[in-house]
Design a protein around this motif. Structure first.
Motif, PDB file in Angstrom:
ATOM      1  N   LYS A 128      34.524  52.252  40.208  1.00 57.12           N
ATOM      2  CA  LYS A 128      34.289  51.429  39.029  1.00 57.12           C
ATOM      3  C   LYS A 128      33.785  50.049  39.457  1.00 57.12           C
ATOM      4  CE  LYS A 128      37.808  53.672  36.123  1.00 57.12           C
ATOM      5  NZ  LYS A 128      39.019  53.458  35.302  1.00 57.12           N
ATOM      6  N   LEU A 129      32.924  49.456  38.616  1.00 55.43           N
ATOM      7  CA  LEU A 129      32.459  48.081  38.811  1.00 55.43           C
ATOM      8  C   LEU A 129      33.209  47.200  37.830  1.00 55.43           C
ATOM      9  CD1 LEU A 129      30.469  45.956  39.955  1.00 55.43           C
ATOM     10  CD2 LEU A 129      28.896  46.634  38.109  1.00 55.43           C
ATOM     11  N   MET A 130      33.840  46.127  38.348  1.00 53.87           N
ATOM     12  CA  MET A 130      34.669  45.260  37.515  1.00 53.87           C
ATOM     13  C   MET A 130      34.205  43.809  37.655  1.00 53.87           C
ATOM     14  SD  MET A 130      36.726  47.752  36.648  1.00 53.87           S
ATOM     15  CE  MET A 130      38.242  47.104  35.939  1.00 53.87           C
ATOM     16  N   VAL A 131      34.473  42.977  36.627  1.00 60.28           N
ATOM     17  CA  VAL A 131      34.185  41.540  36.685  1.00 60.28           C
ATOM     18  C   VAL A 131      35.395  40.782  36.156  1.00 60.28           C
ATOM     19  CG1 VAL A 131      33.078  41.519  34.409  1.00 60.28           C
ATOM     20  CG2 VAL A 131      32.535  39.731  36.083  1.00 60.28           C
ATOM     21  N   SER A 132      35.672  39.640  36.776  1.00 60.45           N
ATOM     22  CA  SER A 132      36.815  38.821  36.371  1.00 60.45           C
ATOM     23  C   SER A 132      36.439  37.344  36.443  1.00 60.45           C
ATOM     24  CB  SER A 132      38.015  39.078  37.285  1.00 60.45           C
ATOM     25  OG  SER A 132      39.086  38.199  36.978  1.00 60.45           O
ATOM     26  N   SER A 133      36.945  36.590  35.481  1.00 60.31           N
ATOM     27  CA  SER A 133      36.735  35.136  35.492  1.00 60.31           C
ATOM     28  C   SER A 133      37.996  34.386  35.892  1.00 60.31           C
ATOM     29  CB  SER A 133      36.281  34.661  34.098  1.00 60.31           C
ATOM     30  OG  SER A 133      37.275  34.972  33.125  1.00 60.31           O
ATOM     31  N   ASN A 134      39.115  35.101  36.123  1.00 56.64           N
ATOM     32  CA  ASN A 134      40.355  34.394  36.476  1.00 56.64           C
ATOM     33  C   ASN A 134      40.998  34.918  37.755  1.00 56.64           C
ATOM     34  OD1 ASN A 134      41.303  36.841  35.532  1.00 56.64           O
ATOM     35  ND2 ASN A 134      42.857  35.950  34.150  1.00 56.64           N
ATOM     36  N   TYR A 135      40.250  35.651  38.564  1.00 55.72           N
ATOM     37  CA  TYR A 135      40.780  36.047  39.872  1.00 55.72           C
ATOM     38  C   TYR A 135      40.837  34.812  40.765  1.00 55.72           C
ATOM     39  CZ  TYR A 135      41.091  38.382  44.438  1.00 55.72           C
ATOM     40  OH  TYR A 135      41.474  38.773  45.693  1.00 55.72           O
ATOM     41  N   SER A 136      41.863  34.723  41.565  1.00 55.88           N
ATOM     42  CA  SER A 136      42.090  33.524  42.372  1.00 55.88           C
ATOM     43  C   SER A 136      41.191  33.437  43.598  1.00 55.88           C
ATOM     44  CB  SER A 136      43.557  33.488  42.835  1.00 55.88           C
ATOM     45  OG  SER A 136      43.809  34.563  43.745  1.00 55.88           O
ATOM     46  N   GLY A 137      40.576  34.548  43.977  1.00 53.28           N
ATOM     47  CA  GLY A 137      39.750  34.559  45.183  1.00 53.28           C
ATOM     48  C   GLY A 137      40.453  35.151  46.379  1.00 53.28           C
ATOM     49  N   THR A 138      41.764  35.325  46.304  1.00 53.73           N
ATOM     50  CA  THR A 138      42.549  35.944  47.378  1.00 53.73           C
ATOM     51  C   THR A 138      43.686  36.734  46.749  1.00 53.73           C
ATOM     52  OG1 THR A 138      44.010  34.012  47.591  1.00 53.73           O
ATOM     53  CG2 THR A 138      42.050  34.105  49.033  1.00 53.73           C
ATOM     54  N   GLY A 139      44.241  37.647  47.541  1.00 52.46           N
ATOM     55  CA  GLY A 139      45.439  38.341  47.113  1.00 52.46           C
ATOM     56  C   GLY A 139      45.196  39.479  46.142  1.00 52.46           C
ATOM     57  N   ASP A 140      46.249  39.869  45.455  1.00 52.25           N
ATOM     58  CA  ASP A 140      46.300  41.055  44.618  1.00 52.25           C
ATOM     59  C   ASP A 140      45.369  40.925  43.407  1.00 52.25           C
ATOM     60  OD1 ASP A 140      46.941  43.244  43.081  1.00 52.25           O
ATOM     61  OD2 ASP A 140      49.110  42.910  43.122  1.00 52.25           O
ATOM     62  N   PRO A 141      44.323  41.753  43.316  1.00 51.34           N
ATOM     63  CA  PRO A 141      43.399  41.642  42.172  1.00 51.34           C
ATOM     64  C   PRO A 141      44.009  42.114  40.862  1.00 51.34           C
ATOM     65  CG  PRO A 141      42.824  43.532  43.526  1.00 51.34           C
ATOM     66  CD  PRO A 141      43.883  42.793  44.268  1.00 51.34           C
ATOM     67  N   THR A 142      45.050  42.927  40.920  1.00 55.34           N
ATOM     68  CA  THR A 142      45.624  43.455  39.680  1.00 55.34           C
ATOM     69  C   THR A 142      46.395  42.386  38.907  1.00 55.34           C
ATOM     70  OG1 THR A 142      47.644  44.234  40.780  1.00 55.34           O
ATOM     71  CG2 THR A 142      45.784  45.762  40.673  1.00 55.34           C
ATOM     72  N   LEU A 143      46.574  41.211  39.495  1.00 53.29           N
ATOM     73  CA  LEU A 143      47.221  40.118  38.785  1.00 53.29           C
ATOM     74  C   LEU A 143      46.239  39.384  37.872  1.00 53.29           C
ATOM     75  CD1 LEU A 143      49.408  38.655  41.681  1.00 53.29           C
ATOM     76  CD2 LEU A 143      50.061  40.303  39.898  1.00 53.29           C
ATOM     77  N   ALA A 144      44.938  39.667  38.041  1.00 51.79           N
ATOM     78  CA  ALA A 144      43.904  39.043  37.226  1.00 51.79           C
ATOM     79  C   ALA A 144      43.464  40.003  36.122  1.00 51.79           C
ATOM     80  CB  ALA A 144      42.720  38.643  38.103  1.00 51.79           C
ATOM     81  N   THR A 145      42.637  39.480  35.213  1.00 51.57           N
ATOM     82  CA  THR A 145      42.072  40.284  34.128  1.00 51.57           C
ATOM     83  C   THR A 145      40.669  40.725  34.521  1.00 51.57           C
ATOM     84  OG1 THR A 145      43.337  39.053  32.466  1.00 51.57           O
ATOM     85  CG2 THR A 145      41.425  40.324  31.697  1.00 51.57           C
ATOM     86  N   TRP A 146      40.402  42.021  34.431  1.00 53.39           N
ATOM     87  CA  TRP A 146      39.102  42.553  34.830  1.00 53.39           C
ATOM     88  C   TRP A 146      38.490  43.334  33.679  1.00 53.39           C
ATOM     89  CZ3 TRP A 146      37.049  41.519  39.654  1.00 53.39           C
ATOM     90  CH2 TRP A 146      37.918  40.975  40.605  1.00 53.39           C
ATOM     91  N   THR A 147      37.164  43.272  33.590  1.00 56.15           N
ATOM     92  CA  THR A 147      36.413  44.027  32.590  1.00 56.15           C
ATOM     93  C   THR A 147      35.480  44.987  33.315  1.00 56.15           C
ATOM     94  OG1 THR A 147      36.459  42.190  31.016  1.00 56.15           O
ATOM     95  CG2 THR A 147      34.775  43.896  30.674  1.00 56.15           C
TER      96      THR A 147
END
Length: 457
Positions: free
Chosen positions: A83-102
Motif C-alpha cells: 500500500k502507498l500511504m501519506v501522512s502530515s503528522n508523522y514525526s519523521g522517526t519511530g513507529d509510523p502507526t502512531l501517526a494518521t495515514w491516508t
C-alpha cells in the motif's frame, strides 16, 4: 534508489511480531526490496520517505515502479500486499502507526507477474502541507507464504498546464481459446483541464516473452488517439487480445503515450499488460510412463505433443511418440503411448496422419497392463509431415517381460540376437485378423515340451 545513500534517505520500520528478525526493507541491486517468505507471523513493514513541502508548488505528481513475484497463499491481492500511504503528522522517526495515514491508489502489477510496472501519475494537487511523508506498507500472511516486492524510480514532479498519464486497469489475465479478450487501460488528465487535449497511444511487445502482432485481434499491434473534451479527466483504452490454443509463455506488452497536442504534457507515459496463457503445459510421454510397470501419472489429466506413429482403428485409437529431441535419455522409460478414442473417432485423424506432429489432452489410464490416454480432447495438428522418429531396436530374446515396459507404445525394429543369420519367426497369429497382431520369437518357433518328450507326470 540508485544507491545505498538514496535508500538511506528512507526510514525502515517493522511493526510485526518478528520485528527483530531479518525480514524487512533493504537495498538490493538498485531497488528497495522486501520478501517475507518463511516468516511465521503476518508482515507489517514500512518504508517511509523523507519529508516533502508541497505548499510551494502547483500541480505535483508522484510516480514510481513496482515489481513482484511469488504468490502469497493467504493474501492473494497485490493491492493488499503493498500500500502507498501519506501522512502530515508523522514525526519523521519511530513507529509510523502512531501517526494518521491516508492510502493513495496506484497501478499494481499482477500477482507473481515479474513485470516492472509504472504506478501511473499520482495526482497530489489536492494534498498540501510543509511536512508530508509518503510510505510503502508491506503485508504478508502468516503461513510462511509471501510475495517479494521491489520499488524503484520514486519521484515527485511539478508540472504546469495539462498532464496526461496512463495506468493499467484490467490488463493481466488469460487470453481465452477463441475470439478476443479486452484488456483495459485508463488515461488520466490532471492539472489544467479547461481546454481540449489529445494524445496518441501505441502497443509494443515487452518483457522476456514479448507479445507480437498475431497476439492481437486483427493481426496488428494496436494504436490510436485519445481525445479529451474540456474538463474531461479520464478515458479508457481497450486493447483486444486474440484467443488461441497455442502452448506458450505469458507474454508482455506496453502501451505508450506520445504526441500530446498543444501544451499538454505526457507525465507517466507507459503501462504494462500481461497476456496470461490458459493452455495446460505439455507433459512428456516419458514423464507419464516412468520406469516401472505402473504409470507415474495414473489418473491425471495431461496434454501431450508428439508424432503419430500408428493409426489403429480396430483398436479405436492411435500411437503418439515424443520427438527424438525430447527424449529423456533414459533407456528404461518409454517415449510412446496409445491414445484410446473409443467409439468417437477424432475428426482429421486417419492413416494419413502418421508422421504428423499433434497435440492432445487426455487422462492417463491402464488397460490390461498397458498405459494409455483416454477421453481425448482438443486434438490439434501442430505440424503436418513432421517425420517419424527412428525406430528403437529391440533384440530378442529380452531378459524378462518387464523389459518390454521400456518400449511400450513405441515404434520399434525387432531383431534376433543371433549373429550371422538370426531371424524372426511368427509363433502366434491368433489376433492377426482382428487386431493386426502377431507374436514373434527369435530363430525358431516356440514349442511345448511335450511335442518332443513324453509327459513327465
Amino acid at each position: 534508489f540508485d544507491s545505498q545513500a538514496g535508500f538511506n534517505e528512507f526510514t525502515v520500520f517493522s511493526k510485526d511480531a518478528d520485528s527483530a528478525a531479518a525480514v524487512n526493507w533493504l537495498y538490493s541491486s538498485g531497488k528497495a526490496s522486501i520478501n517475507g517468505y518463511n516468516s511465521t507471523v503476518a508482515a507489517n513493514d514500512w518504508l517511509i520517505s523523507k519529508a516533502f513541502n508541497l505548499n510551494d508548488t502547483g500541480a505535483e505528481f508522484l510516480s514510481f515502479t513496482t515489481w513482484t513475484r511469488y504468490a502469497d497463499a493467504g493474501l492473494a491481492d497485490p493491492a493488499q500486499q503493498l500500500k502507498l500511504m501519506v501522512s502530515s503528522n508523522y514525526s519523521g522517526t519511530g513507529d509510523p502507526t502512531l501517526a494518521t495515514w491516508t492510502e493513495l491508489s496506484f497501478a499494481h502489477p499482477a500477482a507473481n507477474s515479474q513485470v516492472t510496472t509504472p504506478s501511473g501519475l499520482i495526482d497530489l494537487s489536492g494534498i498540501s502541507g510543509t511536512n508530508l511523508y509518503f510510505a510503502f506498507q508491506y503485508a504478508s500472511s502468516a503461513n510462511k507464504s509471501a510475495s517479494q516486492w521491489q520499488v524503484d524510480d520514486f519521484k515527485i514532479e511539478s508540472y504546469a498546464g495539462s498532464v496526461v498519464s496512463i495506468a493499467a486497469t484490467d490488463a493481466a489475465k488469460p487470453e481465452g481459446n477463441s475470439g478476443s479478450t479486452a484488456y483495459t487501460f485508463t488515461v488520466t488528465r490532471a492539472g489544467d483541464k479547461s481546454g481540449t487535449a489529445s494524445v496518441n497511444w501505441a502497443v509494443t511487445g515487452s518483457g522476456s516473452a514479448q507479445a507480437g502482432a498475431d497476439d492481437f485481434a486483427g493481426g496488428n499491434l494496436p494504436s490510436g488517439t485519445v481525445n479529451f473534451a474540456a474538463n474531461e479527466t479520464t478515458k479508457t483504452i481497450t486493447v483486444n487480445v486474440q484467443g488461441d490454443t497455442s502452448i506458450e509463455q505469458d507474454e508482455g506488452f506496453t502501451v505508450t503515450l506520445s504526441g500530446a497536442n498543444g501544451t499538454t504534457i505526457v507525465g507517466g507515459g507507459t503501462a504494462q499488460g500481461l497476456v496470461r496463457t490458459d493452455e495446460a503445459p505439455i507433459t512428456k510421454v516419458h514423464e507419464i510412463q516412468g520406469s516401472s510397470d505402473t504409470a507415474l501419472l495414473m489418473g491425471n489429466a495431461v496434454t501431450i505433443e508428439g508424432i503419430v506413429t500408428g493409426y489403429a482403428p480396430n483398436l479405436q485409437g492411435f500411437y503418439v511418440q515424443e520427438e527424438a529431441a525430447d527424449y529423456d535419455g533414459d533407456a528404461s522409460t518409454s517415449e510412446g503411448i496409445f491414445v484410446y478414442y473409443g467409439g468417437t473417432p477424432i475428426a482429421g485423424l486417419d492413416a494419413n496422419s502418421i508422421g504428423d506432429k499433434v497435440r492432445i489432452k487426455g487422462t492417463v489410464a491402464d488397460y490390461k497392463g498397458q498405459t494409455q490416454l483416454t477421453v481425448p480432447t482438443d486434438f490439434t495438428l501442430v505440424q503436418a509431415d513432421a517425420g517419424l522418429p527412428a525406430a528403437t531396436v529391440v533384440t530378442l530374446p529380452v531378459a524378462s517381460a518387464v523389459s518390454w515396459e521400456a518400449y511400450e507404445g513405441m515404434l520399434v525394429t525387432v531383431q534376433s540376437g543371433t549373429a550371422n543369420g538370426g531371424k524372426l519367426v511368427v509363433t502366434d497369429n491368433y489376433n492377426l485378423g482382428q487386431y493386426g497382431q502377431v507374436t514373434l520369437t527369435s530363430d525358431a518357433i516356440q514349442q511345448q515340451y511335450t511335442e518332443h518328450n513324453a509327459p513327465s507326470v
